[in-house]
Write a protein that holds these residues in place. Sequence first.
Motif, PDB file in Angstrom:
ATOM      1  N   HIS A 699     -51.349 -81.902 -45.257  1.00  0.00           N
ATOM      2  CA  HIS A 699     -50.229 -82.747 -45.660  1.00  0.00           C
ATOM      3  C   HIS A 699     -50.688 -84.193 -45.802  1.00  0.00           C
ATOM      4  O   HIS A 699     -51.592 -84.645 -45.074  1.00  0.00           O
ATOM      5  CB  HIS A 699     -49.093 -82.694 -44.633  1.00  0.00           C
ATOM      6  N   ILE A 700     -50.033 -84.894 -46.723  1.00  0.00           N
ATOM      7  CA  ILE A 700     -50.212 -86.334 -46.868  1.00  0.00           C
ATOM      8  C   ILE A 700     -48.846 -86.992 -46.707  1.00  0.00           C
ATOM      9  O   ILE A 700     -47.854 -86.553 -47.298  1.00  0.00           O
ATOM     10  CB  ILE A 700     -50.806 -86.698 -48.248  1.00  0.00           C
ATOM     11  N   PHE A 701     -48.784 -88.046 -45.888  1.00  0.00           N
ATOM     12  CA  PHE A 701     -47.555 -88.802 -45.671  1.00  0.00           C
ATOM     13  C   PHE A 701     -47.754 -90.212 -46.222  1.00  0.00           C
ATOM     14  O   PHE A 701     -48.770 -90.852 -45.961  1.00  0.00           O
ATOM     15  CB  PHE A 701     -47.214 -88.881 -44.179  1.00  0.00           C
ATOM     16  N   GLU A 702     -46.753 -90.677 -46.981  1.00  0.00           N
ATOM     17  CA  GLU A 702     -46.793 -92.040 -47.508  1.00  0.00           C
ATOM     18  C   GLU A 702     -45.559 -92.789 -47.033  1.00  0.00           C
ATOM     19  O   GLU A 702     -44.496 -92.185 -46.803  1.00  0.00           O
ATOM     20  CB  GLU A 702     -46.850 -92.027 -49.033  1.00  0.00           C
ATOM     21  N   PRO A 703     -45.666 -94.126 -46.885  1.00  0.00           N
ATOM     22  CA  PRO A 703     -44.514 -94.900 -46.379  1.00  0.00           C
ATOM     23  C   PRO A 703     -43.396 -94.965 -47.407  1.00  0.00           C
ATOM     24  O   PRO A 703     -43.613 -95.295 -48.578  1.00  0.00           O
ATOM     25  CB  PRO A 703     -45.114 -96.285 -46.111  1.00  0.00           C
ATOM     26  N   PHE A 704     -42.210 -94.650 -46.964  1.00  0.00           N
ATOM     27  CA  PHE A 704     -41.053 -94.632 -47.855  1.00  0.00           C
ATOM     28  C   PHE A 704     -40.778 -96.019 -48.442  1.00  0.00           C
ATOM     29  O   PHE A 704     -40.384 -96.148 -49.606  1.00  0.00           O
ATOM     30  CB  PHE A 704     -39.833 -94.119 -47.081  1.00  0.00           C
ATOM     31  N   LEU A 705     -40.992 -97.068 -47.659  1.00  0.00           N
ATOM     32  CA  LEU A 705     -40.686 -98.411 -48.138  1.00  0.00           C
ATOM     33  C   LEU A 705     -41.587 -98.822 -49.292  1.00  0.00           C
ATOM     34  O   LEU A 705     -41.221 -99.686 -50.096  1.00  0.00           O
ATOM     35  CB  LEU A 705     -40.813 -99.412 -46.983  1.00  0.00           C
ATOM     36  N   ALA A 706     -42.759 -98.188 -49.392  1.00  0.00           N
ATOM     37  CA  ALA A 706     -43.643 -98.472 -50.520  1.00  0.00           C
ATOM     38  C   ALA A 706     -43.377 -97.572 -51.702  1.00  0.00           C
ATOM     39  O   ALA A 706     -43.768 -97.873 -52.839  1.00  0.00           O
ATOM     40  CB  ALA A 706     -45.107 -98.341 -50.076  1.00  0.00           C
ATOM     41  N   HIS A 707     -42.711 -96.455 -51.466  1.00  0.00           N
ATOM     42  CA  HIS A 707     -42.422 -95.476 -52.529  1.00  0.00           C
ATOM     43  C   HIS A 707     -40.984 -94.988 -52.376  1.00  0.00           C
ATOM     44  O   HIS A 707     -40.743 -93.822 -52.047  1.00  0.00           O
ATOM     45  CB  HIS A 707     -43.391 -94.298 -52.437  1.00  0.00           C
ATOM     46  N   PRO A 708     -39.992 -95.843 -52.603  1.00  0.00           N
ATOM     47  CA  PRO A 708     -38.591 -95.422 -52.411  1.00  0.00           C
ATOM     48  C   PRO A 708     -38.209 -94.287 -53.360  1.00  0.00           C
ATOM     49  O   PRO A 708     -38.638 -94.240 -54.514  1.00  0.00           O
ATOM     50  CB  PRO A 708     -37.789 -96.693 -52.724  1.00  0.00           C
ATOM     51  N   VAL A 709     -37.393 -93.374 -52.858  1.00  0.00           N
ATOM     52  CA  VAL A 709     -36.834 -92.294 -53.663  1.00  0.00           C
ATOM     53  C   VAL A 709     -35.340 -92.217 -53.377  1.00  0.00           C
ATOM     54  O   VAL A 709     -34.863 -92.692 -52.334  1.00  0.00           O
ATOM     55  CB  VAL A 709     -37.506 -90.936 -53.367  1.00  0.00           C
ATOM     56  N   GLY A 710     -34.597 -91.594 -54.291  1.00  0.00           N
ATOM     57  CA  GLY A 710     -33.138 -91.585 -54.177  1.00  0.00           C
ATOM     58  C   GLY A 710     -32.577 -90.522 -53.260  1.00  0.00           C
ATOM     59  O   GLY A 710     -31.400 -90.570 -52.912  1.00  0.00           O
TER      60      GLY A 710
END
Length: 888
Positions: A699-710
Amino acid sequence: MTSLRQFASRFFALFRKGRLEQEMDEEMLGHVEMLTEENVQRGMSTKEARCAALREFGGVDQTKEVYRDQRGLPMIETLLQDLRYGLRVLAKSPGFSAVAIITLGLGIAVNTTIFSFVSAVLLRKPPVRDPDHVMMLRSRNPGQVWAADRAPVSPPDFLDWKAQSTSYSGFAASNFDELTLSGGSEPERVGGARVSANYFDVLGVAPTLGRTFVTGEDRAGHERVVLLSEGLWRRRFAGDPHMIGRNVKVNGEDFVLIGIIPSSFQLWSFPAKLWTPLVFTATQLSEEGRKARSLDVFARLKPGVSQSQARAELATIVARLASAHPESNKGWGANLMSLQEFIVEDANVLTATVFLMATVAFVLLIACANLANLLLARNSTRQREFTIRAALGAGRVRLARQLLSECLLLSLAGGVVGLLCTFWGAAALRAAINYNEFATGMASGIHVDGRVLIFTLAVSVMSAMVFGFAPALRISRPDLNSGLKENSRSATGGRSRHRVQSFLVVAQLALSLILLVGAGLFAKNFIEELRATLGINPNRILTASVSLSGQAYKDPAQQAAFFQKVLHRLGSDSQVQSAAATSDLPLTFADTTHFVLEGRPPEDPANRPYVGHYFVSPNYFSTIQASLLQGRDFTPSDNDDSQPVSIVSRAFAEKYLPHQNPLGQHLKVGDSESTKWAEIVGVVGDIKDFLGQKEEKPHIFEPFLAHPVGTMNLVVRTHSDPAVYVASMRAAVWEVDKDQAVNTVRTMDQVVKDSRAGDDLMTEMMCTFSGLALLMAAVGIYGLLAYLVEQRTHEIGIRMALGARGSEVLRLVFRNAMTMVLLGVGIGFVVSLALPSLFSASFNDFHVRSFWVLALTPCAVILVSLAACYLPARRAARVDPIVALRYE
């Protein structure tokens, strides 16, 4: 026509027998009187004249029989006579009849219950016009696992297929998604679909109220219109017909409600309750849009066009497009199947259903073997009756037909009991398959319909033939020499009958052992799933899904701001220990993506590995209590203005960065060339994608604040029971925006339970059916031994009179019984050795260590068999020799 009229005349004569008999008596009496009068005129006395008339007529009764044969249907009349006689015989033995009917009823009930699922899921035609002509068209790419057979279609490909095909009367496309319906009461997230204007015309579905889409409403700039399902319309708007023509809010925008789609239109593979027109953007129709495959394509075959012709034409079109657009279409083909085939494959229940049908068929076979044993034992007391019938001229077929008629009555009565139980079983099965919306929609069609009734009748008749064959064959060959002697014993006949009974018991035990081993394997697999480490602590966690809708949230920054506000409100609540957000919950199959490691040679895009991909907020790992093995968690400063960072799972580090320190390594996620290299700043423990997962997935986790989604899932760890915090979670979202729907609110424990719902249902049913089979087998052993002890009472009495002790008689009975038990267990064990491999090949991630199941199950069957043998053996050991000899 003459033959048909004769048959009709004979058939209707069955219902006028009384009147026809009266007419025949009157006619024959008239003939005899005429002959008598003629004889009197010749000079005979009245008595002599009548006797001569009767002799000349040839016998009244014989003439009546000839006339009856010519008038009616002898076979049906004989069958009705046999059935009436059978009813009288069964009524004289109510205990035997009740046991037989209940045993057979249980066996038929489990079969018809599972068949009701088969009828609803695998056999039922989709609720569209002429469903055999509605096709599903899919993309396929054998070189990519996710698209090997049933991938969606890109918008440009759809339009090209539609323009170049001549085999179809209509082409339609849909894009299924969840949409937010708001305004009036609280906002609600519902299954929705964006469809081409001719979607309902192609499927042949007419609205209950209003109209469907018309040409042009799927073009940009046209007035927004929407259709609702009848159930949603009645639930949300109380079935108000005046809602047609009014505005409703869908994803924060006004749409005009133009029609209501009937509740009968339910495709569980496409669980939409709301439909809007599908409008393609310029980006979707561009050359780059050919790579974005997102559409479900439906087409209706023209009359006279076969699937093979349409498939050949589609292959030609696809090859032409691959040549014209090699960058996006090279290696891609197309797949065509009927809508019903697609839905059946999409349900992914065929393998499990086949196993369940085989299981319940075994249960019914065991029930039939039990009844055959009961009939063989019971018919030994009727041997003299059938011998007399044979001596009076009854043929073998006539004797067998009489017994089979009795079996048919038992079987039909058992079928009625089984059908009544099926109404309850279908309702229980429908209630049990409720672990997600797809399963609930699939189970909604489980009912006792016409197919189930026909299946019940067929199974009942077949069962009568199965359990009645051996007794009928045995009874149709009576020994006239010994059978007519009072209290006679036919040693040869007795041994033959006992061999058949013993064989049936052996078969019961073998089938029971096979079923128990299968159930044991499922149970052990399920227990291993429960014991498996999830990688998180699911206790005291409440989750909810929020999908932002409306123009206010088109910008990613606005999406990030919304969820930050919600998390701030949740985190400031005294009932909350911590709060976070994630794009996907554990145990729910996260989205997957490509990645590239810095410093590695570039790979062919088609061969790049896929990994699970999450966007998560700070505090996510501490909220779900996943182990942070190395490095750090995300912080509020990890946003789109900072250096890109990521966190990977232990399985990722071990597989792609072996013998290296993953911290400080760089990777790039996705296919976009503009994506920046992200630094790995942490390693977390592995988190399961699904319950029962044997091999950990990277798994790869990325910060939501850098990649916002709806669309995000809120995750809240509370200090107490999370179920009481549901209202507070909804309130926290609506304080930020009252028009956003809070969907799928459930505890993490419920998420875990839902992820295994199909497995535990399968395990429960296998264990239930196997336990029922073992119980029937035990009853069969008990019944046979009780019968044998009764038949050998005289022999046992002589043995005991000559000095045999009760313990020796006990051992004698147990020795005879254990011969059958060990033979049945041995045969069942040998066959069961193949089950672990069969299950592993049939079910994904089914790898169970089967030693203890294979070792303990035979022991359990032997113990149950010994318990069933105990009462008959003890009765034999307590036989009073004086009473036994006096009785004989």
